[in-house]
Design a protein around this motif. Sequence first.
Motif, mmCIF file in Angstrom:
data_model
loop_
_atom_site.group_PDB
_atom_site.id
_atom_site.type_symbol
_atom_site.label_atom_id
_atom_site.label_comp_id
_atom_site.label_asym_id
_atom_site.label_seq_id
_atom_site.Cartn_x
_atom_site.Cartn_y
_atom_site.Cartn_z
ATOM 1 N N VAL A 106 0.844 -1.189 0.000
ATOM 2 C CA VAL A 106 0.000 0.000 0.000
ATOM 3 C C VAL A 106 0.878 1.238 0.000
ATOM 4 N N PHE A 107 0.261 2.375 -0.317
ATOM 5 C CA PHE A 107 0.921 3.668 -0.192
ATOM 6 C C PHE A 107 -0.084 4.645 0.390
ATOM 7 N N THR A 108 0.423 5.629 1.119
ATOM 8 C CA THR A 108 -0.448 6.594 1.782
ATOM 9 C C THR A 108 -0.283 7.961 1.143
ATOM 10 N N VAL A 109 -1.402 8.608 0.877
ATOM 11 C CA VAL A 109 -1.426 9.975 0.372
ATOM 12 C C VAL A 109 -1.916 10.847 1.526
ATOM 13 N N PRO A 110 -1.084 11.791 1.986
ATOM 14 C CA PRO A 110 -1.495 12.619 3.116
ATOM 15 C C PRO A 110 -2.855 13.285 2.894
ATOM 16 N N HIS A 111 -3.678 13.235 3.903
ATOM 17 C CA HIS A 111 -5.022 13.829 3.931
ATOM 18 C C HIS A 111 -5.994 13.173 2.949
ATOM 19 N N ARG A 112 -5.609 12.065 2.346
ATOM 20 C CA ARG A 112 -6.478 11.382 1.386
ATOM 21 C C ARG A 112 -6.761 9.941 1.791
ATOM 22 N N GLY A 113 -5.757 9.249 2.337
ATOM 23 C CA GLY A 113 -5.955 7.864 2.734
ATOM 24 C C GLY A 113 -4.846 6.960 2.265
ATOM 25 N N THR A 114 -5.049 5.671 2.463
ATOM 26 C CA THR A 114 -4.073 4.652 2.081
ATOM 27 C C THR A 114 -4.681 3.808 0.972
ATOM 28 N N TYR A 115 -3.880 3.563 -0.049
ATOM 29 C CA TYR A 115 -4.344 2.903 -1.264
ATOM 30 C C TYR A 115 -3.536 1.644 -1.551
ATOM 31 N N VAL A 116 -4.155 0.712 -2.249
ATOM 32 C CA VAL A 116 -3.474 -0.514 -2.658
ATOM 33 C C VAL A 116 -2.470 -0.154 -3.753
ATOM 34 N N ALA A 117 -1.245 -0.639 -3.592
ATOM 35 C CA ALA A 117 -0.200 -0.395 -4.591
ATOM 36 C C ALA A 117 -0.424 -1.316 -5.788
ATOM 37 N N LYS A 118 0.083 -0.891 -6.922
ATOM 38 C CA LYS A 118 0.029 -1.757 -8.100
ATOM 39 C C LYS A 118 0.935 -2.955 -7.852
ATOM 40 N N ALA A 119 0.479 -4.110 -8.275
ATOM 41 C CA ALA A 119 1.263 -5.338 -8.082
ATOM 42 C C ALA A 119 2.524 -5.281 -8.937
ATOM 43 N N ALA A 120 3.607 -5.738 -8.361
ATOM 44 C CA ALA A 120 4.863 -5.827 -9.112
ATOM 45 C C ALA A 120 4.716 -6.947 -10.140
ATOM 46 N N PRO A 121 5.252 -6.747 -11.343
ATOM 47 C CA PRO A 121 5.127 -7.811 -12.348
ATOM 48 C C PRO A 121 5.867 -9.061 -11.907
ATOM 49 N N GLY A 122 5.223 -10.203 -12.073
ATOM 50 C CA GLY A 122 5.853 -11.472 -11.738
ATOM 51 C C GLY A 122 6.655 -11.983 -12.919
ATOM 52 N N PRO A 123 7.347 -13.126 -12.780
ATOM 53 C CA PRO A 123 8.178 -13.673 -13.850
ATOM 54 C C PRO A 123 7.368 -13.929 -15.134
ATOM 55 N N ALA A 124 6.106 -14.328 -15.011
ATOM 56 C CA ALA A 124 5.295 -14.619 -16.198
ATOM 57 C C ALA A 124 4.883 -13.334 -16.899
ATOM 58 N N ASP A 125 4.899 -12.192 -16.183
ATOM 59 C CA ASP A 125 4.480 -10.934 -16.762
ATOM 60 C C ASP A 125 5.602 -10.214 -17.497
ATOM 61 N N GLU A 126 6.838 -10.623 -17.254
ATOM 62 C CA GLU A 126 7.975 -9.957 -17.871
ATOM 63 C C GLU A 126 8.253 -10.529 -19.245
ATOM 64 N N GLY A 127 8.804 -9.633 -20.060
ATOM 65 C CA GLY A 127 9.290 -10.116 -21.340
ATOM 66 C C GLY A 127 8.286 -10.146 -22.355
#
Length: 92
Positions: free
Chosen positions: A71-92
């Motif tokens: 997650v990441f937090t934006v001050p005065h806005r809230g905490t949001y789900v981070a984008k998923a890091a690409p896995g081995p199958a997603d690369e290339g």
Amino acid sequence: MAVIYLRDVIEPDGPVPPYLQLADILAGRIAREDWQPNRPIPSEFQLVQEFGVARGTARRAVAVLRERGLVFTVPHRGTYVAKAAPGPADEG
């Protein structure tokens, strides 16, 4: 390695601190895609109400999720789900 809880219940007297139990429960929701990237997670107040934990416990759990890059937090806005890091199958 995160522990996966079968129930979304905090065991206050268990061997794992409540904030880590909560962090693992929330991480499981993110992994199951219950919460989508760039969408907010429940507020600390909502987590306190849902799980019956202290606000400091909810805050520490969210900090753990931030440290894990889930997650990441934006001050005065809230905490949001981070984008998923690409896995081995997603690369290339």
